[in-house]
Scaffold this motif. Structure first.
Motif, PDB file in Angstrom:
ATOM      1  N   UNK A  32       1.056  -1.228  -0.002  1.00  0.00           N
ATOM      2  CA  UNK A  32      -0.062   0.194  -0.090  1.00  0.00           C
ATOM      3  C   UNK A  32       0.805   1.411   0.010  1.00  0.00           C
ATOM      4  N   UNK A  33       0.427   2.111  -0.677  1.00  0.00           N
ATOM      5  CA  UNK A  33       1.164   3.721  -0.663  1.00  0.00           C
ATOM      6  C   UNK A  33       2.195   3.620  -1.923  1.00  0.00           C
ATOM      7  N   UNK A  34       1.989   2.800  -2.936  1.00  0.00           N
ATOM      8  CA  UNK A  34       3.069   2.971  -4.052  1.00  0.00           C
ATOM      9  C   UNK A  34       2.598   4.166  -4.636  1.00  0.00           C
ATOM     10  N   UNK A  35       3.859   4.814  -5.248  1.00  0.00           N
ATOM     11  CA  UNK A  35       3.716   6.331  -6.013  1.00  0.00           C
ATOM     12  C   UNK A  35       2.910   5.882  -7.359  1.00  0.00           C
ATOM     13  N   UNK A  36       2.302   6.818  -7.805  1.00  0.00           N
ATOM     14  CA  UNK A  36       1.399   6.592  -8.917  1.00  0.00           C
ATOM     15  C   UNK A  36       1.913   6.310 -10.108  1.00  0.00           C
ATOM     16  N   UNK A  37       3.407   6.666 -10.321  1.00  0.00           N
ATOM     17  CA  UNK A  37       4.230   6.363 -11.600  1.00  0.00           C
ATOM     18  C   UNK A  37       4.940   4.775 -11.409  1.00  0.00           C
TER      19      UNK A  37
END
Length: 105
Positions: A32-37
């Protein structure tokens, strides 16, 4: 009056036929909390040193406020390997974002 005996058959039904939830059996991690890119190669880099199935990486979004939250699931060959990855990688960083790791049951 004649009574007929009817055969009673017992069939074992697989859980997947009546339950819609997926059973992860403690072998899958939720990131959880991965960057959008973030792309699958970034997940592979984050999980370096762990034994997992690279083809099992699934990236998706969950509705959040104000922005959606980027998440991923990754499958491991055993519960022990998934737990070792959880211990080693929880609160680690991927592209300067701190990642929360959870084991799915």
């Amino acid at each position: 009056m004649v009574l007929k005996r009817e055969a009673v058959y017992s069939f074992q039904v697989d859980r997947s036929q009546w339950e819609f939830t997926t059973n992860y059996d403690g072998k899958t991690l939720l990131l959880q909390g991965l960057p959008r890119q973030a792309i699958p190669e970034d997940i592979e880099r984050f999980l370096s040193g762990c034994q997992y199935d690279p083809s099992s990486i699934q990236l998706f979004y969950r509705q959040g406020f104000p922005d959606p939250i980027r998440m991923a699931t990754v499958s491991f060959p055993s519960r022990a390997q998934a737990m070792n990855a959880f211990i080693a990688k929880n609160r680690g960083f991927c592209l300067n974002n701190q990642i929360s790791v959870r084991v799915l049951q």
